[in-house]
Design an enzyme around this catalytic site. Sequence first.
Site, PDB file in Angstrom:
ATOM      1  N   CYS A  63       0.869  -1.180   0.000  1.00  0.00           N
ATOM      2  CA  CYS A  63       0.000   0.000   0.000  1.00  0.00           C
ATOM      3  C   CYS A  63       0.901   1.222   0.000  1.00  0.00           C
ATOM      4  CB  CYS A  63      -0.876   0.014   1.247  1.00  0.00           C
ATOM      5  SG  CYS A  63      -1.863   1.521   1.405  1.00  0.00           S
ATOM      6  N   ASN A  64       0.740   2.050  -1.020  1.00  0.00           N
ATOM      7  CA  ASN A  64       1.585   3.246  -1.126  1.00  0.00           C
ATOM      8  C   ASN A  64       1.294   4.233  -0.002  1.00  0.00           C
ATOM      9  OD1 ASN A  64       2.990   3.381  -4.124  1.00  0.00           O
ATOM     10  ND2 ASN A  64       1.216   2.062  -4.034  1.00  0.00           N
ATOM     11  N   CYS A  69      -0.453   3.435  -6.591  1.00  0.00           N
ATOM     12  CA  CYS A  69      -1.437   2.835  -5.678  1.00  0.00           C
ATOM     13  C   CYS A  69      -1.606   1.403  -6.162  1.00  0.00           C
ATOM     14  CB  CYS A  69      -2.762   3.591  -5.752  1.00  0.00           C
ATOM     15  SG  CYS A  69      -4.120   2.737  -4.911  1.00  0.00           S
ATOM     16  N   HIS A  75      -3.935  -0.611  -6.114  1.00  0.00           N
ATOM     17  CA  HIS A  75      -5.188  -0.942  -6.796  1.00  0.00           C
ATOM     18  C   HIS A  75      -5.104  -0.659  -8.304  1.00  0.00           C
ATOM     19  CE1 HIS A  75      -6.832  -0.865  -2.711  1.00  0.00           C
ATOM     20  NE2 HIS A  75      -7.988  -1.314  -3.160  1.00  0.00           N
TER      21      HIS A  75
HETATM   22  N1  DGL Z   1      -3.750   0.331  -2.419  1.00  0.00           N
HETATM   23  C1  DGL Z   1      -3.578   1.467  -1.570  1.00  0.00           C
HETATM   24  C2  DGL Z   1      -2.366   2.283  -1.992  1.00  0.00           C
HETATM   25  O1  DGL Z   1      -1.505   1.728  -2.628  1.00  0.00           O
HETATM   26  C3  DGL Z   1      -4.848   2.237  -1.428  1.00  0.00           C
HETATM   27  C4  DGL Z   1      -4.803   2.971  -0.159  1.00  0.00           C
HETATM   28  C5  DGL Z   1      -6.060   3.651   0.250  1.00  0.00           C
HETATM   29  O2  DGL Z   1      -6.990   3.000   0.622  1.00  0.00           O
HETATM   30  O3  DGL Z   1      -6.062   4.856   0.261  1.00  0.00           O
HETATM   31  O4  DGL Z   1      -2.235   3.446  -1.694  1.00  0.00           O
END
Ligand code: DGL
Length: 273
Positions: free
Chosen positions: A76-77, A187, A189
Amino acid sequence: MMFTANAPIGVLDAGFGGYTVVKELQRIVPQESIVFYGDGKNQPYGNRQREEIVHLTKQCLSFLQKKEVKVVAVGCNTISTLIDEYQNDFPFKIFSIVRAGSDALIQQHPKKVIMLSTMFTAQSGCYERYIHAECPDIEVIPQGSKWLARLIEDGDFNKRKIAEELKASLGHAVELHPDVDTLILGCTHFPLVKDIIVELYPQFTHLINPAAVQAQQVKEYLEKSDLLSDNGTGDFQIYTTSDCAVYTRLANVVGLHMTAPVKLAPAPVTLRT
Ligand code: DGL
């Protein structure tokens, strides 16, 4: 603290985006067991305040600590931008996906790059800090999206809504910089909608998905620390704080090797409840 080689690798995300990291780990270290924890209930972290993200993250990491993980890949970034605020509270090594994404970009060394992420990651300046520490000449253009991670987490991949949010978050930067061909998927996702991104903005001929580099960094660390599993095939436990059915379906969409049903886990508590 001593870890055993057959202990699992922990992977953490605010949602199921970290599956993109699990996919790479299952490809390059298939013998490793993995425990995935996705806090879908509190997602998106990227619209929260710094102290709340740290508060939630420490609870997620405590969950993984109870599963006796030997290392954690923060897939998760948003959470990775704050690694300095929690890494010393845990006995295992923690890997930042922002560091991995920056390393991947530095290897390619474009003149300019657009970095698409959550609002928090974009505003943190974390990618710029890592990249400019080694390559001050690369121009980094951060763009935050307020809702893209959340829309993807819904799991139904509504193309119209996703395209609208992409235009709102990325459209302006693309107009201003038609010469940029490299996009960091900042991110975890976002690799799940890369086809929509490229269809909308074909100028991006180079997409940087940090997951592959992070998996490689975890592998190298395990090798160096004599912690690679010799267990045959690893098992894979998925814990979510939201919807087990959605997490099961998405694990299949991503092509993960499932060895157990998805389980519901307790959600970290926010600061205000
Ligand atoms: N997959 C997460 C990322 O890489 C999403 C984080 C979030 O929920 O804001 O930032």
